[in-house]
Design a protein around this motif. Structure first.
Motif, PDB file in Angstrom:
ATOM      1  N   VAL A 200      78.236   5.410 -70.958  1.00 19.67           N
ATOM      2  CA  VAL A 200      77.464   4.827 -69.857  1.00 19.67           C
ATOM      3  C   VAL A 200      77.217   5.920 -68.830  1.00 19.67           C
ATOM      4  CG1 VAL A 200      78.365   2.475 -70.149  1.00 19.67           C
ATOM      5  CG2 VAL A 200      79.542   4.095 -68.620  1.00 19.67           C
ATOM      6  N   GLU A 201      76.443   5.610 -67.814  1.00 22.50           N
ATOM      7  CA  GLU A 201      76.135   6.588 -66.777  1.00 22.50           C
ATOM      8  C   GLU A 201      77.412   7.040 -66.059  1.00 22.50           C
ATOM      9  OE1 GLU A 201      74.561   3.923 -67.501  1.00 22.50           O
ATOM     10  OE2 GLU A 201      72.417   4.319 -67.539  1.00 22.50           O
ATOM     11  N   HIS A 202      77.618   8.358 -66.004  1.00 16.78           N
ATOM     12  CA  HIS A 202      78.747   8.932 -65.280  1.00 16.78           C
ATOM     13  C   HIS A 202      78.469  10.415 -65.080  1.00 16.78           C
ATOM     14  CE1 HIS A 202      79.761  10.007 -69.426  1.00 16.78           C
ATOM     15  NE2 HIS A 202      80.595  10.923 -68.939  1.00 16.78           N
ATOM     16  N   GLY A 203      79.379  11.084 -64.378  1.00 17.41           N
ATOM     17  CA  GLY A 203      79.195  12.507 -64.131  1.00 17.41           C
ATOM     18  C   GLY A 203      78.390  12.750 -62.877  1.00 17.41           C
ATOM     19  N   TYR A 204      79.023  12.581 -61.713  1.00 16.70           N
ATOM     20  CA  TYR A 204      78.347  12.689 -60.424  1.00 16.70           C
ATOM     21  C   TYR A 204      78.835  13.912 -59.663  1.00 16.70           C
ATOM     22  CZ  TYR A 204      76.896   7.912 -61.383  1.00 16.70           C
ATOM     23  OH  TYR A 204      76.351   6.802 -61.968  1.00 16.70           O
ATOM     24  N   ALA A 205      77.927  14.584 -58.981  1.00 13.47           N
ATOM     25  CA  ALA A 205      78.305  15.738 -58.173  1.00 13.47           C
ATOM     26  C   ALA A 205      79.154  15.277 -56.990  1.00 13.47           C
ATOM     27  CB  ALA A 205      77.063  16.473 -57.684  1.00 13.47           C
ATOM     28  N   HIS A 206      79.913  16.215 -56.437  1.00 14.45           N
ATOM     29  CA  HIS A 206      80.904  15.913 -55.393  1.00 14.45           C
ATOM     30  C   HIS A 206      80.246  15.905 -54.015  1.00 14.45           C
ATOM     31  CE1 HIS A 206      85.335  16.719 -54.040  1.00 14.45           C
ATOM     32  NE2 HIS A 206      84.932  15.493 -53.785  1.00 14.45           N
ATOM     33  N   THR A 207      79.348  14.941 -53.790  1.00 12.72           N
ATOM     34  CA  THR A 207      78.636  14.794 -52.527  1.00 12.72           C
ATOM     35  C   THR A 207      78.647  13.337 -52.107  1.00 12.72           C
ATOM     36  OG1 THR A 207      76.479  14.350 -53.527  1.00 12.72           O
ATOM     37  CG2 THR A 207      77.065  16.676 -53.154  1.00 12.72           C
TER      38      THR A 207
END
Length: 198
Positions: A64-71
């Motif tokens: 599923v959707e994942h993997g987000y930048a640290h902002t």
């Protein structure tokens, strides 16, 4: 209280930016990251609900959707997408979804126990729309953001969503049944950053 089908952290299952590198978590003003800037995003449909997308927010879609930048901006997108996944992921794939986007803890365990007793398939009819956000807490390892939604009857509500920065990703940190709080009705979006598909 009227039945709600879109957002509600742990209660969801019980009752139902431009994003950069890891250093981006410290960008913004000299006092810290900008918690009021809306992500530079496009919107797409997920099971009938409009959710935002930005570069590297998310960076992965399997399982599923994942993997987000640290902002903060990617935290907002992770919160909106995560709540939508909680509400709409089908019976065959919810265990993989839960292991991917949920932080370990008693809230996750309670949610999984409740979800095992439910059946969810198909698109959401007459869904609420995400219309804004407001951070109430933000640090390098956690965030809490109020997600404002507009329901088909025009009612505005806000629900806190907690996130934890773990294994290089923003993950939803679900409260337990005992610590979960209900959504509250809003008169307006004066204290929120407006962020919507339309």
């Amino acid at each position: 209280m009227r039945s709600r089908t879109l957002v509600a952290a742990a209660g969801l299952a019980m009752a139902l930016a431009a994003c950069g590198t890891d250093d981006a978590g410290t960008e913004g003003t000299e006092d810290g990251p900008d918690l009021t800037a809306a992500p530079e995003a496009t919107w797409s449909q997920m099971a009938g609900i409009a959710v935002p997308r930005a570069e590297q927010c998310p960076d992965e879609t399997d399982p599923v959707e994942h993997g987000y930048a640290h902002t903060p901006q990617c935290a907002v997108i992770a919160a909106m997408t995560g709540q939508t996944l909680l509400a709409t992921t089908g019976d065959n794939t919810w265990p993989q979804m839960a292991s991917t986007i949920l932080a370990p803890g008693p809230g996750k365990d309670q949610w999984a126990q409740a979800r095992a007793l439910m059946s969810v398939e198909g698109r959401v009819r007459n869904p609420a729309k995400f219309v804004g956000f407001q951070f109430t807490d933000y640090s390098q390892d956690r965030a809490q953001v109020l997600l404002a939604v507009e329901w088909p009857d025009g009612t505005l509500t806000a629900q806190p969503t907690q996130l934890a920065w773990q294994t290089g990703d923003w993950k939803l940190a679900l409260p337990t049944q005992q610590t979960a709080v209900d959504a509250v009705e809003l008169d307006n979006l004066d204290d929120f950053t407006e962020f919507r598909a339309d």
